[in-house]
Design a protein around this motif. Structure first.
Motif, PDB file in Angstrom:
ATOM      1  N   LEU A  40      24.370  75.016  -2.015  1.00 10.40           N
ATOM      2  CA  LEU A  40      23.328  74.156  -2.220  1.00 10.40           C
ATOM      3  C   LEU A  40      23.763  72.814  -2.269  1.00 10.40           C
ATOM      4  CD1 LEU A  40      21.257  76.435  -4.894  1.00 10.40           C
ATOM      5  CD2 LEU A  40      20.858  75.564  -2.446  1.00 10.40           C
ATOM      6  N   GLY A  41      23.065  71.763  -2.116  1.00 10.08           N
ATOM      7  CA  GLY A  41      23.501  70.349  -2.466  1.00 10.08           C
ATOM      8  C   GLY A  41      24.184  69.967  -3.749  1.00 10.08           C
ATOM      9  N   TRP A  42      23.600  70.468  -4.752  1.00  8.83           N
ATOM     10  CA  TRP A  42      24.547  70.356  -5.827  1.00  8.83           C
ATOM     11  C   TRP A  42      25.725  71.027  -6.031  1.00  8.83           C
ATOM     12  CZ3 TRP A  42      26.065  73.881  -9.584  1.00  8.83           C
ATOM     13  CH2 TRP A  42      25.394  75.177  -9.582  1.00  8.83           C
ATOM     14  N   GLN A  43      25.911  72.083  -5.401  1.00 11.07           N
ATOM     15  CA  GLN A  43      27.367  72.738  -5.355  1.00 11.07           C
ATOM     16  C   GLN A  43      28.147  72.063  -4.390  1.00 11.07           C
ATOM     17  OE1 GLN A  43      25.319  76.685  -4.114  1.00 11.07           O
ATOM     18  NE2 GLN A  43      26.302  77.508  -5.965  1.00 11.07           N
ATOM     19  N   ALA A  44      27.371  71.452  -3.504  1.00  9.81           N
ATOM     20  CA  ALA A  44      28.521  70.918  -2.281  1.00  9.81           C
ATOM     21  C   ALA A  44      28.874  69.581  -2.861  1.00  9.81           C
ATOM     22  CB  ALA A  44      27.713  70.958  -1.156  1.00  9.81           C
ATOM     23  N   GLY A  45      28.491  69.089  -3.992  1.00  7.46           N
ATOM     24  CA  GLY A  45      28.759  67.645  -4.816  1.00  7.46           C
ATOM     25  C   GLY A  45      27.876  66.554  -4.349  1.00  7.46           C
ATOM     26  N   PHE A  46      26.756  66.780  -3.882  1.00  6.25           N
ATOM     27  CA  PHE A  46      25.855  65.538  -3.593  1.00  6.25           C
ATOM     28  C   PHE A  46      25.138  65.254  -4.761  1.00  6.25           C
ATOM     29  CE2 PHE A  46      26.097  67.075   0.846  1.00  6.25           C
ATOM     30  CZ  PHE A  46      25.958  66.073   1.602  1.00  6.25           C
TER      31      PHE A  46
END
Ligand code: ASP
Ligand code: MG
Length: 401
Positions: free
Chosen positions: A96-102
């Motif tokens: 997800l976006g948060w897991q990918a560091g966004f």
């Protein structure tokens, strides 16, 4: 060996068959020894459907909850794509976006990316995983999910390419590149091999639907070269870059935007401070004003006309109605059956007669111009919406053979 970022839009992943097609495209590059990061949008019209569901419940749902809802579309596609890739026998992990560091700012539904802290992506790549990232989403300082605004997955892809210093950033879509005009509407439209960031940015902002304008802005800022290409046909697309090799074209492309509404405020007092009051009030209501025209004062009164995006017309009307007592204008006219047709090209900077040639094409097609605006590399006209396609064809044929 290269690091490749590939982004697939909603139509490219709309059903199982298309997802399997994407899995094939991705694993082909991986099998050649490349590191591959994939960014995907929600399947087909999923985002529109989620918005409809929200509207069934509430006229004005909270923006935080809209983001929670809309981010689900991309969550579905990343998981399905990871499964499709695993089925082909390759290792994949979805994030997800948060897991990918966004990390984004706090503006729900139209958040801006602040940074991409890409350690997780890098570590998955070092484990030889194909990394699949949900586009269009991130997390803000309150640990809430945010989305980047419609079409935001393009920006997610460019941001990852910039953060990872990728060798290639490919934006896959259902057309085979960027055209000189919408090929569905303009019969002589041709595909471009290359286009400069500044031209692409104008075209994207002026209504060409192929790339999100923020993604082009970011690509230019970080020098990320993009390739726009088809996920269905295997052939080279259009490269978006700083300087193109070919000769500068006077006009690189024609763009149309029907999402425009014109307001005319008639009979304003011809004294200082009127324009300030009008546009200050629109600014406070967060309305994006585009073309502005003020008439020369006559008999102590003047008129001001301007355009706003159609979806902001109600807010604009409310703001202007509330000024009626202060400004004492005679009447307010609203027309949303208008459209904006624009020509864009960096070659215009050093040539004269471009606007005249555009107006001649419109005159020959018997199309009336309501408003005009220009910049160094663009000329836009406001016309009757029903004339949009005829205007685009006439102008396109006058400049691009
Ligand atoms: N799914 C989102 C939208 O439909 C983001 C995107 O497709 O880029 O706007
Ligand atoms: Mg319109």
């Amino acid at each position: 060996m290269a690091l490749i970022v590939k982004k697939f839009g909603g139509s490219s992943v709309k059903d199982t068959e298309r997802l399997l097609n994407v899995a094939n495209l991705v694993t082909e590059d991986y099998a050649k020894g490349n590191d591959v990061v994939v960014v995907v949008s929600a399947q087909g019209d999923t985002t529109d459907h989620l918005i409809e569901k929200a509207k069934e419940i509430s006229e004005a749902p909270s923006k935080r909850e809209m983001d929670m809802l809309l981010s689900a579309g991309e969550q579905i596609s990343i998981a399905l794509l990871a499964m499709a890739i695993e089925k082909l026998g390759f290792p994949a992990v979805s994030l997800l976006g948060w897991q990918a560091g966004f990390k984004t700012n706090a503006s729900y539904t139209s958040a801006r990316i602040k940074t991409v802290e890409a350690e997780r992506i890098t570590s998955e790549l070092s484990k030889h995983n194909i990394v699949i990232v949900a586009g269009f989403q991130g997390i803000n300082k309150f640990d809430d999910i945010t989305t980047l605004g419609r079409g935001g997955s393009d920006t997610s892809a460019v941001a990852i390419a910039a953060a990872l210093k990728a060798d290639l950033c490919q934006i896959y879509t259902d057309v085979d590149g960027v055209y000189t005009a919408d090929p569905r509407k303009v019969k002589n439209a041709v595909k471009m091999d290359e286009i400069e960031y500044s031209e692409m940015l104008e075209l994207a902002t002026l209504g060409a639907q192929v790339l999100n304008n923020r993604s082009v802005e970011m690509a230019q800022k970080y020098g990320v070269e993009l390739e726009v290409l088809s996920s269905l046909e295997r052939k080279p697309g259009t490269i978006v870059k700083e300087k193109v090799k070919m000769e500068k074209m006077l006009v690189r492309g024609v763009a149309c935007d029907k999402n425009v509404c014109r307001f005319s405020i008639i009979g304003l007092e011809d004294v200082p401070g009127i324009a300030f009051r009008v546009f200050n009030s629109l600014a406070k209501s967060k309305i994006n004003v585009d073309i502005i025209l003020q008439s020369v004062g006559r008999d102590g009164t003047k008129d001001i006309s301007f355009t706003v995006p159609e979806d902001q017309q109600q807010d604009a009307e409310n703001a202007l109605e509330s000024l009626k007592d202060v400004l004492k204008y005679q009447s307010l006219i609203k027309d949303n059956k208008v459209s904006k047709v624009s020509i864009v090209g960096t070659g215009m900077e050093s040539h004269h007669g471009v606007a005249a040639k555009m107006f001649e094409a419109l005159y020959t097609a018997n199309i009336n111009i309501q408003m005009i605006s220009t910049s160094e590399i663009r000329v836009s006209v406001l016309i009757d919406e029903k004339d949009t396609d005829a205007a685009a064809n006439a102008i396109h044929d006058a400049f691009i053979k």
